[in-house]
Each structure stands twice: as structure tokens, then as C-alpha cells.
Enzyme design. Structure first.
Site, PDB file in Angstrom:
ATOM      1  N   SER A  13       1.360  -1.214  -0.013  1.00 41.83           N
ATOM      2  CA  SER A  13      -0.049  -0.025   0.211  1.00 41.83           C
ATOM      3  C   SER A  13       0.634   0.863  -0.075  1.00 41.83           C
ATOM      4  CB  SER A  13      -0.797  -0.116   1.163  1.00 41.83           C
ATOM      5  OG  SER A  13      -1.793  -0.945   1.354  1.00 41.83           O
TER       6      SER A  13
ATOM      7  N   ILE B  63       6.415  -0.615  14.714  1.00 39.52           N
ATOM      8  CA  ILE B  63       5.913  -0.288  13.467  1.00 39.52           C
ATOM      9  C   ILE B  63       5.255  -0.508  12.683  1.00 39.52           C
ATOM     10  CG2 ILE B  63       8.287  -0.735  11.967  1.00 39.52           C
ATOM     11  CD1 ILE B  63       7.421   2.583  12.683  1.00 39.52           C
TER      12      ILE B  63
ATOM     13  N   HIS C 228       6.353 -10.905   1.542  1.00 39.33           N
ATOM     14  CA  HIS C 228       5.166 -10.350   1.966  1.00 39.33           C
ATOM     15  C   HIS C 228       6.029 -10.806   4.089  1.00 39.33           C
ATOM     16  CE1 HIS C 228       2.151  -8.362   4.502  1.00 39.33           C
ATOM     17  NE2 HIS C 228       1.332  -8.486   3.143  1.00 39.33           N
TER      18      HIS C 228
ATOM     19  N   ASP D 154       3.057 -11.081   9.550  1.00 39.63           N
ATOM     20  CA  ASP D 154       1.510 -10.337  10.081  1.00 39.63           C
ATOM     21  C   ASP D 154      -0.053 -10.954   9.203  1.00 39.63           C
ATOM     22  OD1 ASP D 154       2.702  -8.351   7.600  1.00 39.63           O
ATOM     23  OD2 ASP D 154       1.388  -7.135   8.626  1.00 39.63           O
TER      24      ASP D 154
ATOM     25  N   ASP E 113     -35.605  23.413  14.181  1.00 36.01           N
ATOM     26  CA  ASP E 113     -35.424  24.071  12.720  1.00 36.01           C
ATOM     27  C   ASP E 113     -35.712  24.387  11.806  1.00 36.01           C
ATOM     28  OD1 ASP E 113     -33.316  22.861  10.820  1.00 36.01           O
ATOM     29  OD2 ASP E 113     -34.240  20.913  10.373  1.00 36.01           O
TER      30      ASP E 113
HETATM   31  C1  SPV Z   1     -31.097  17.325   8.759  1.00 34.16           C
HETATM   32  O1  SPV Z   1     -30.988  16.435   9.411  1.00 34.16           O
HETATM   33  O2  SPV Z   1     -31.054  18.395   8.804  1.00 34.16           O
HETATM   34  C2  SPV Z   1     -31.909  17.520   7.309  1.00 34.16           C
HETATM   35  C3  SPV Z   1     -32.292  16.197   7.081  1.00 34.16           C
HETATM   36  O3  SPV Z   1     -31.913  17.993   6.655  1.00 34.16           O
HETATM   37  S1  SPV Z   1     -34.159  16.280   6.877  1.00 34.16           S
HETATM   38  O4  SPV Z   1     -34.072  16.281   8.518  1.00 34.16           O
HETATM   39  O5  SPV Z   1     -34.235  15.194   6.596  1.00 34.16           O
HETATM   40  O6  SPV Z   1     -34.710  17.851   6.232  1.00 34.16           O
HETATM   41 MG    MG Z   2     -31.619  20.474   8.015  1.00 35.84          MG
END
Ligand code: SPV
Ligand code: MG
Length: 433
Positions: free
Chosen positions: A12, A128, A92, A95, A207
Site C-alpha cells: 500500500s 512499527i 510479504h 504479519d 429546525d
Molecule cells: C437534517 O438532518 O437537518 C436534514 C435532513 O436536513 S431532514 O431532516 O430529512 O430534512
Molecule cells: Mg436540515
């Protein structure tokens, strides 16, 4: 003269250390060293994406004196590359005899047998590993540029990017640290969702577009204790004349993406039943907001995701598709097609149609109401990012209320003590240095 033997080393090489050099030095003793450098997708298939992308890692490995050639290894499984170059040896560290790579090792041994190739397993260099170094880097913290670009890189390397709502520092730490091993793969959340709903609910407020400065100040502390990318719910982004200030603030804080919804006027959460007062923005005007974000952002790694509310507001599929095309042309990096139906049928139909559009961009899902859907369904239907938008708050609230009720009922906390975690566990969760 006998032909020089070919030695294959899968790496990697995200964070190089003396352990890698020991392996390559040993490999060189057996012949010409070809490194199969795992692609970002190959690494993401069993653990988190690397810090450095493939191109940068290739430059480093190519310039190590023991290495003759670097080729891409596109899967964790070595077999396709082994069949291609039929090496005499694979080297390799020992480990991988246990853990996620055990099966990969068994397939290497089986494949090499077909042409009498041999597996050489030098002793693992003690004290390490990339993981030890990565954890140390985490303790130092992540610089904003790295965090911002990580979301775009995740979207390019993973089938689906998994984001979980984080409304405070402790939830941030859960998302940061929680890892489970499932079918030999390390599974974790890829980043955090700063939700307007859960952030305002945590503050005991509705909200309805609280100020961005209060939203940003609460996410700053979360950024201090985490390194994973954060997707910011900006409601409708506010007035276009203030949008550039918001974008600058978010980018400076290390946020990876802004999600803007195409609504205007009285903001109400989309999951409310009565949305009569919520109107959808004229798509041409909303496209101007997208363009404004694109013009303001310092880096294209800061993604702008346009959220379409057509289904939520009772408009049909055609309205949603028309808007998706306009927003994509305006420069959106992805589309969140929102829905509050109980099933994902509507958004899957949308995805199917939008896939055929030459302006198709990746799709984002928020399965709060159609929670029966799982990530496999979403991947199969062309979704690239899933946001679990409010589950942690919904889990925390009833648990806290239950405990509060029990203390009241018992006039003491004795009965509840065994049901809650000891203070020591909380202390251990927090890093002190
Ligand atoms: C929020 O998590 O505030 C979102 C998603 O906007 S929803 O509640 O579905 O509107
Ligand atoms: Mg939202």
C-alpha cells in the site's frame, strides 16, 4: 546465464517506514523486484482510503533503490497480478498470517504452486506499522486541506460513502473511532453530517434556519477532536449575497461539502407533515446559488451538493429531473434527492432516469423515512453517498429520559447505576494529550 528471477511485493505504501524497506531489501536478494502498488480502490475495499493517493505513492516507491518496476494492483487479491507476471517469489511480512489478509495469503500460496513459485515471509518489523504512525498523526490532528479533500477521494474510491449525523463532540468521537470487522473487512463511518435538525434540537430550538455562526461555532469543537470529513447541512444556504462568507467560513473550518436545498421563505424541516408554507425556489435562481459557491470556493475539493425537494413538496419526477439537470450544469458535484415516502421507489426511479442524462452526477440518499433500504440497494441504484441524518440523537434522547425518570421514581440513582457506563469509561474516551 540463468534468467533473473522475478520477485513480487504487494504494497500500500501509504506511510513508508523501515518495515517496508526491510521487505524490499529482502526481496531484492531474490531477484528483480516488481511492486504491485494497491490502488486507492483496492485499499478502500478492506480498510480506509490511504492518506496519499496512488500517483503520489507510486512516485515514492518507484524511487526506492531496491525497486525495478511498479505496477498497479487493483484488488486486495494478488491473484490477477500473479497470473500476469508469474513471479518466482512473493515477499510479504509474516504479519498477514492472521487478520483481514489471511485469506489473501492462502490464495497467493495456492497460485504460486502452479509454477512452483515461493512465498517468502520475513519477520514483521517490531514496533512499527502504518497504523501506529497513522494513530500518532491523528493525535496531532488533521490539517484542514487534507480533511476537505478526503470526501472527494472517498467518493472516487468507494462503492458508497457512509456518513453519520454528529451533533456534539462525543458523537464525533464515536464516528471517528468506531470500527467493526465484518467478513474480513474493516467497516467504519467515513464522515460526519452536521444536521440542522439535530444541531438545533440539541440546543432546544426548532429546525428553522438558526444562524450559521452558531452552527459553525458548534462544529468547530467537533473538528478539534476528529479527522474525518464533515458534510454541512446549510438549509437553503441563506441569501445569495451572504453565501460567499458562509463558504469561506466552512472551508476555513475544514468542512468537505455544503448541502443546499432548493427551498425559499419559511423554513420547516422536510420531514414535517404540513409543509404548506414551504415553497420551492425557481431552479434558475437556485442554480445561481450553486454557481456562487463554485466561484467562491478556494478548492474544487470542497463539494457543493444540491438538494432537490420536488418529491417532498409533492412535485413529480419530471420536475425533479429537470432541476437535477439544471443544477448539474450549474456546477453541482452531486445531487441529494430527498424523500419522505416509506419506500425508496420514487428516488430509485429518479436515479434510473437521471443515469441516462449526460449531465449525470453522483447521487446522495438520506434514508430517514425509507429506512428499510440498505446500502446494497443504494449502491445497485447508483447512489454514492448515504447520510444517516438523525439516528444518534434519536438514540440518545430516550436513553437519557429513561434514566432521569428512574432517578425520580427511585429518589436516588442506585437502581440505574448498573445500566449506565462507569465514569472511568467516559474519561478513557477522551484523549488528555
Ligand atoms: C437534517 O438532518 O437537518 C436534514 C435532513 O436536513 S431532514 O431532516 O430529512 O430534512
Ligand atoms: Mg436540515
Amino acid at each position: 546465464m540463468s534468467k533473473k528471477k522475478i520477485v513480487y511485493v504487494g504494497l500500500s505504501a501509504d506511510i513508508m517506514h523501515e518495515g517496508h524497506i526491510n521487505i524490499l531489501k529482502t526481496a531484492k536478494k531474490y531477484g528483480t523486484v516488481v511492486v504491485g502498488l494497491l490502488t486507492d480502490e483496492a485499499i478502500a475495499s478492506y480498510k480506509n482510503i490511504p492518506h496519499l493517493d496512488f500517483k503520489r505513492r507510486k512516485i515514492i516507491v518507484q524511487n526506492i533503490k531496491y525497486v525495478e518496476k511498479v505496477i498497479a494492483q487493483k484488488t486486495l487479491d494478488y491473484v490477477p497480478n500473479l497470473n500476469l507476471i508469474k513471479p518466482d517469489f512473493v515477499v510479504h511480512g509474516d504479519d498477514w498470517k492472521t487478520g483481514v489478509q489471511k485469506k489473501t495469503r492462502e490464495r497467493v500460496i495456492k497460485t504460486l504452486k502452479r509454477w512452483s513459485g515461493k512465498l517468502i515471509e520475513p519477520k514483521y518489523t517490531k514496533n512499527i506499522s502504518s497504523t501506529i504512525i497513522k494513530n500518532k498523526i491523528k493525535q496531532i490532528g488533521s490539517i484542514p486541506q487534507n480533511r476537505v479533500s478526503r470526501l472527494r477521494r472517498l467518493m472516487m474510491s468507494k462503492n458508497i460513502v457512509r456518513i453519520l449525523e454528529s451533533h456534539n463532540y462525543l458523537t464525533g468521537l464515536i464516528i471517528e473511532k468506531l470500527k467493526i470487522t465484518k467478513k474480513g473487512m474493516i467497516t467504519e463511518f467515513d464522515g460526519m453530517w452536521s444536521s440542522s435538525l439535530t444541531d438545533s434540537a440539541t440546543k432546544g430550538k426548532p429546525d428553522n434556519s438558526s444562524s450559521f455562526s452558531s452552527r459553525i461555532s458548534s462544529l468547530k469543537d467537533m473538528m478539534d477532536v476528529t479527522t474525518k470529513p464533515l458534510v454541512f447541512d446549510s438549509d437553503n444556504g441563506g441569501e445569495i449575497k451572504y453565501l460567499s462568507f458562509l463558504v469561506k467560513s466552512l472551508e476555513r473550518s475544514g468542512v468537505s461539502a455544503i448541502i443546499m436545498e432548493d427551498t425559499i421563505e419559511t423554513k420547516k424541516n422536510s420531514l414535517f407533515k404540513d409543509l404548506k408554507k414551504t415553497k420551492q425556489e425557481n431552479p434558475i435562481l437556485f442554480a445561481k446559488k450553486i454557481k456562487k459557491v463554485c466561484k467562491t470556493r478556494q478548492s474544487k475539493d470542497f463539494l457543493v451538493i444540491a438538494r432537490i425537494e420536488s418529491f417532498v413538496l409533492g412535485k413529480g419526477l419530471n420536475d425533479a429531473l429537470k432541476r437535477a439537470e439544471i443544477y448539474s450544469k450549474a456546477g453541482a458535484d452531486a445531487i441529494l434527492i430527498h424523500n419522505k415516502e416509506k419506500t425508496a421507489n420514487q428516488i430509485f426511479t429518479f436515479a434510473k432516469k437521471f443515469k441516462n442524462n449526460k449531465n449525470f452526477i453522483p447521487l446522495v440518499s438520506v434514508p430517514s423515512k425509507y429506512y428499510k433500504v440498505n446500502e446494497k440497494n443504494l449502491i445497485n441504484n447508483g447512489f454514492k453517498l448515504v447520510i444517516y441524518a438523525n439516528q444518534l440523537l434519536r438514540a440518545a434522547y430516550p436513553a437519557m429520559e429513561f434514566v432521569a425518570k428512574k432517578i425520580l421514581q427511585n429518589t436516588g440513582s442506585f437502581e440505574i447505576e448498573k445500566k449506565i457506563i462507569p465514569i472511568k469509561k467516559i474519561i478513557n474516551l477522551i484523549q488528555n494529550d
